[in-house]
Structures are given as C-alpha cells and as structure tokens.
Scaffold this motif. Structure first.
Motif, mmCIF file in Angstrom:
data_model
loop_
_atom_site.group_PDB
_atom_site.id
_atom_site.type_symbol
_atom_site.label_atom_id
_atom_site.label_comp_id
_atom_site.label_asym_id
_atom_site.label_seq_id
_atom_site.Cartn_x
_atom_site.Cartn_y
_atom_site.Cartn_z
ATOM 1 N N UNK A 3 39.971 46.433 39.812
ATOM 2 C CA UNK A 3 40.861 46.122 40.938
ATOM 3 C C UNK A 3 42.111 45.397 40.447
ATOM 4 N N UNK A 4 41.941 44.435 39.547
ATOM 5 C CA UNK A 4 43.088 43.696 39.004
ATOM 6 C C UNK A 4 44.076 44.653 38.337
ATOM 7 N N UNK A 5 43.561 45.649 37.621
ATOM 8 C CA UNK A 5 44.416 46.571 36.877
ATOM 9 C C UNK A 5 45.249 47.470 37.786
ATOM 10 N N UNK A 6 44.777 47.731 38.997
ATOM 11 C CA UNK A 6 45.511 48.663 39.863
ATOM 12 C C UNK A 6 46.201 48.003 41.051
ATOM 13 N N UNK A 7 45.920 46.728 41.284
ATOM 14 C CA UNK A 7 46.507 46.052 42.445
ATOM 15 C C UNK A 7 47.267 44.799 42.019
ATOM 16 N N UNK A 8 48.599 44.878 41.960
ATOM 17 C CA UNK A 8 49.381 43.690 41.601
ATOM 18 C C UNK A 8 49.121 42.503 42.546
ATOM 19 N N UNK A 9 48.914 42.781 43.817
ATOM 20 C CA UNK A 9 48.652 41.698 44.772
ATOM 21 C C UNK A 9 47.320 41.018 44.474
ATOM 22 N N UNK A 10 46.298 41.811 44.185
ATOM 23 C CA UNK A 10 44.981 41.256 43.852
ATOM 24 C C UNK A 10 45.073 40.455 42.556
ATOM 25 N N UNK A 11 45.798 40.985 41.580
ATOM 26 C CA UNK A 11 45.977 40.280 40.316
ATOM 27 C C UNK A 11 46.683 38.941 40.531
ATOM 28 N N UNK A 12 47.743 38.951 41.348
ATOM 29 C CA UNK A 12 48.478 37.713 41.610
ATOM 30 C C UNK A 12 47.592 36.683 42.305
ATOM 31 N N UNK A 13 46.758 37.150 43.209
ATOM 32 C CA UNK A 13 45.894 36.253 43.977
ATOM 33 C C UNK A 13 44.702 35.747 43.167
ATOM 34 N N UNK A 14 44.113 36.590 42.301
ATOM 35 C CA UNK A 14 42.841 36.252 41.658
ATOM 36 C C UNK A 14 42.845 36.252 40.130
ATOM 37 N N UNK A 29 40.392 35.002 34.904
ATOM 38 C CA UNK A 29 40.574 34.629 33.503
ATOM 39 C C UNK A 29 39.698 33.422 33.172
ATOM 40 N N UNK A 30 39.718 32.417 34.020
ATOM 41 C CA UNK A 30 38.892 31.228 33.810
ATOM 42 C C UNK A 30 37.400 31.574 33.854
ATOM 43 N N UNK A 31 36.991 32.309 34.873
ATOM 44 C CA UNK A 31 35.580 32.659 35.031
ATOM 45 C C UNK A 31 35.078 33.509 33.870
ATOM 46 N N UNK A 32 35.808 34.533 33.517
ATOM 47 C CA UNK A 32 35.344 35.448 32.478
ATOM 48 C C UNK A 32 35.406 34.802 31.101
ATOM 49 N N UNK A 33 36.284 33.847 30.924
ATOM 50 C CA UNK A 33 36.291 33.076 29.673
ATOM 51 C C UNK A 33 35.006 32.245 29.585
ATOM 52 N N UNK A 34 34.600 31.633 30.696
ATOM 53 C CA UNK A 34 33.345 30.867 30.712
ATOM 54 C C UNK A 34 32.131 31.772 30.515
ATOM 55 N N UNK A 35 32.227 33.018 30.955
ATOM 56 C CA UNK A 35 31.121 33.968 30.817
ATOM 57 C C UNK A 35 31.110 34.661 29.448
ATOM 58 N N UNK A 36 32.018 34.284 28.575
ATOM 59 C CA UNK A 36 32.136 34.914 27.255
ATOM 60 C C UNK A 36 30.791 35.154 26.572
ATOM 61 N N UNK A 62 40.892 40.724 27.668
ATOM 62 C CA UNK A 62 42.146 40.371 26.976
ATOM 63 C C UNK A 62 43.260 41.339 27.342
ATOM 64 N N UNK A 63 42.937 42.625 27.397
ATOM 65 C CA UNK A 63 43.943 43.631 27.721
ATOM 66 C C UNK A 63 44.473 43.473 29.143
ATOM 67 N N UNK A 64 43.575 43.298 30.091
ATOM 68 C CA UNK A 64 43.961 43.257 31.507
ATOM 69 C C UNK A 64 44.484 41.890 31.939
ATOM 70 N N UNK A 65 43.840 40.820 31.459
ATOM 71 C CA UNK A 65 44.193 39.480 31.910
ATOM 72 C C UNK A 65 45.081 38.720 30.919
ATOM 73 N N UNK A 66 45.188 39.236 29.710
ATOM 74 C CA UNK A 66 46.048 38.601 28.730
ATOM 75 C C UNK A 66 45.318 37.699 27.762
ATOM 76 N N UNK A 67 44.105 37.309 28.086
ATOM 77 C CA UNK A 67 43.314 36.443 27.206
ATOM 78 C C UNK A 67 41.850 36.710 27.475
ATOM 79 N N UNK A 68 41.116 35.677 27.770
ATOM 80 C CA UNK A 68 39.681 35.702 28.088
ATOM 81 C C UNK A 68 38.856 36.298 26.973
ATOM 82 N N UNK A 69 38.019 35.495 26.427
ATOM 83 C CA UNK A 69 37.100 35.956 25.404
ATOM 84 C C UNK A 69 37.715 35.867 24.052
#
Length: 171
Positions: free
Chosen positions: A129-140, A145-152, A164-171
């Motif tokens: 959803x983040x990859x296809x919806x700029x509004x969803x990405x801006x909101x969430x 990024x924080x959640x998925x980094x913790x779930x590493x 990393x590709x979609x959010x810019x970091x994480x993991x």
C-alpha cells in the motif's frame, strides 16, 4: 473464492482488493516465502483485519477456506485477521509478548515461526500500500519505518531489503 467473495469489486488503494491481495502474494513469493505463507498472503483479508473491516468470508466458514488453501495457510489467515494491532504489535519480537485475538479477546503467546510469518505478511501488506499510495505513505510511512525496524529480528533478508527500498531504511 476471492472472486465469489467480491474481492474484484471492493475498492482498495491501487485498485481493488483482489489486485492488492495478488500483489501481496507475489511479493511474498519474491521473498522466497514458503507456499503456505504465499497462499495466506493471497487470502489475508478473508476475515477482515483490524485495519480493513470488510470480510469476504464469515469466521463460521473457516473450513471452506482451509479446504481451498490448506489448513496451515488458513491458520495464518486467521491469525493475521485476528490481530488486535494496538495490543499485539509492541511486543511481537518478545518471546513472552502477548498477542491479542480481536475476535475472542484471548491473549496468546505465539511461537517464533508464527510471529515471523505474521511479521512478513504484515510487512508485505503494508509496503504494497505504501508503494502505490503517496497519501498512505505520507500518513503512515514514518510509523512503519519505526515498527519494521523494531521487527528486524523477525524479518527475512528479502523483507528487510524491501523495507529499505520502499521506506528508505528499516532493517
């Protein structure tokens, strides 16, 4: 079953719910997930979720989905759909962290394999959803990024790389 349940006609970011489910399943497959998890990705919204209330199948008909995709995949679909996100996300990496079933209110202590499957499916779902919806990405995006980094520790390398590709970091 997806078409019979109306998934092709339900609006969802990026088109229809069916298109989203197909993308999630394909993403899991590209990460070399085992077949049961790939099937669960295709069907993860059958019972609705904490973030998407529309259900394609009543919980009383779980045996029908199990017959179609296998018992292991159906159990993953139920587990994913049952998640009370607010109660369960924070402790997911902790062996003793509680997982709350939003349908029954039961507090569970799922094993590592179940928690890994759940994390992979969640990441695939949200990143689609983040990859296809700029509004969803801006909101969430920042929260994911924080959640998925913790779930590493629960995520496969392909899932971490996709973060990393979609959010810019994480993991």
């Amino acid at each position: 079953m997806l078409r019979a349940g109306g998934a092709a006609g339900i609006e969802h970011p990026g088109g229809t719910l069916l298109a989203h489910l197909e993308r999630v399943s394909a993403l899991l497959s590209s990460w070399n997930a085992r077949p049961a998890l790939v099937a669960a990705g295709l069907c993860h919204a059958f019972y609705g979720t904490d973030g998407f209330a529309v259900a394609l199948l009543d919980l009383g008909r779980r045996a029908e989905l199990a017959e179609a995709i296998g018992a292991e995949a159906e159990a993953l679909v139920y587990f994913y759909a049952s998640c009370d996100r607010g109660a369960s996300y924070p402790g997911l990496t902790d062996d003793a962290g509680p997982f709350t079933d939003r349908f029954t209110g039961e507090r569970l202590r799922p094993g590592l394999t179940t928690r890994r499957d759940f994390a992979e499916l969640t990441v695939a779902n949200e990143l689609d959803i983040v990859a296809i919806s700029p509004a969803y990405r801006a909101r969430h995006g920042a929260a994911f990024l924080d959640l998925f980094t913790r779930w590493h520790p629960l995520l496969s390398e392909p899932a971490r790389a996709h973060c990393r590709t979609v959010l810019g970091q994480a993991g």
